[in-house]
Design an enzyme around this catalytic site. Structure first.
Site, PDB file in Angstrom:
ATOM      1  N   LYS A  11     -11.598  -8.951   6.546  1.00  0.00           N
ATOM      2  CA  LYS A  11     -11.203  -8.697   7.595  1.00  0.00           C
ATOM      3  C   LYS A  11     -11.515 -10.059   8.314  1.00  0.00           C
ATOM      4  CE  LYS A  11      -9.390  -6.192  11.182  1.00  0.00           C
ATOM      5  NZ  LYS A  11      -7.992  -5.673  11.388  1.00  0.00           N
ATOM      6  N   THR A  29      -5.623  -0.777   7.727  1.00  0.00           N
ATOM      7  CA  THR A  29      -7.012  -0.699   6.916  1.00  0.00           C
ATOM      8  C   THR A  29      -6.938   0.552   5.763  1.00  0.00           C
ATOM      9  OG1 THR A  29      -8.106  -1.374   9.100  1.00  0.00           O
ATOM     10  CG2 THR A  29      -9.452  -0.192   7.662  1.00  0.00           C
ATOM     11  N   GLY A  81      -1.844   1.667  10.133  1.00  0.00           N
ATOM     12  CA  GLY A  81      -2.363   2.027   8.848  1.00  0.00           C
ATOM     13  C   GLY A  81      -2.652   0.897   7.914  1.00  0.00           C
ATOM     14  N   ASN A 106       4.325   4.121   6.087  1.00  0.00           N
ATOM     15  CA  ASN A 106       3.100   5.292   6.210  1.00  0.00           C
ATOM     16  C   ASN A 106       3.892   6.549   6.906  1.00  0.00           C
ATOM     17  OD1 ASN A 106       1.132   4.279   4.546  1.00  0.00           O
ATOM     18  ND2 ASN A 106       0.236   3.255   6.331  1.00  0.00           N
TER      19      ASN A 106
END
Length: 221
Positions: free
Chosen positions: A36, A15, A13, A166
């Site tokens: 990136k 991104t 997670g 997450n």
């Protein structure tokens, strides 16, 4: 300030965390962008960072190196018979720093993914001299992955600004229920809340980590 966001693994997670962070920062008036450095396969992650950051950037400014093969960078570069030039990544990073107040750099996969035979994601973070946030998927096995990543970040002489745990909807079990408390007890470092689409303000713990003052925050998080 800028931040390097890595993961305990791929698919945890990163991104999502960065796009939500950029969205909330922009809503508070911070001029920000994501970087990136390397995409392998498609450019979906870079497209999301481009859309979430300040207007006026191009995809190549957000993603300076695009390898078409969906492998780790070193493996993809071998398949495509090219050499990854770290200098072009650093040039893109410095250019973004000149244009915005905050840059969120998304690592490739996990912390020790090879970019070249002698150069890893961790080395890129060291070269950028950035504090590191580690994104973790709450699941069985994350205790080991998280502890190893935190230890390596510190051994590289960088500060670990926090860990984001997450949650994976529908995957609740005894491991996901106990992981948060165990990680807090064994790591002794800040844990930052996961950032979600329904948030309208940046949680205060994130604002403190980023050293942002005078901006609206969610004070109870």
């Amino acid at each position: 300030m800028s931040l390097f966001i890595t993961g305990s693994d791929t698919g945890v997670g990163k991104t999502h965390t960065i796009t939500q962070l950029l969205r909330l920062l922009r809503a508070s008036g911070v001029v920000c962008a994501g970087l990136k450095p390397i995409c392998c396969g498609d450019r979906r992650d870079a497209d999301l960072l481009l859309a979430a950051g300040v207007d006026g950037l191009t995809i190549d400014e957000v993603n300076p190196i695009w390898l078409k093969t969906p492998l780790a960078p070193f493996a993809a570069a071998r398949v495509e018979a090219i050499k990854i030039e770290v200098g072009s990544i650093m040039a893109a990073f410095r250019a973004l720093q000149q244009r915005v107040q905050f840059v969120a750099v998304e690592g490739v996969g996990g912390w020790l993914v090879p970019i070249r035979a002698d150069y890893f994601v961790s080395d890129l973070a060291v070269e950028m001299k950035l504090p590191v946030v580690i994104v973790v998927r709450n699941r069985l096995g994350c205790l080991n992955h998280t502890a190893l990543t935190v230890r390596s970040v510190l051994e590289h002489g960088l500060s670990c600004a926090g860990v984001v745990l997450n949650e994976l909807p529908g995957a609740e079990d005894i491991a996901t229920a106990t992981n948060p408390d165990v990680l807090r007890e064994i790591l002794h470092m800040p844990f930052l809340p996961g950032l979600t689409e329904n948030m309208t303000q940046l949680p205060s713990s994130w604002a403190q980590t980023l050293n942002l003052t005078g901006m609206p925050t969610m004070s109870r998080v």
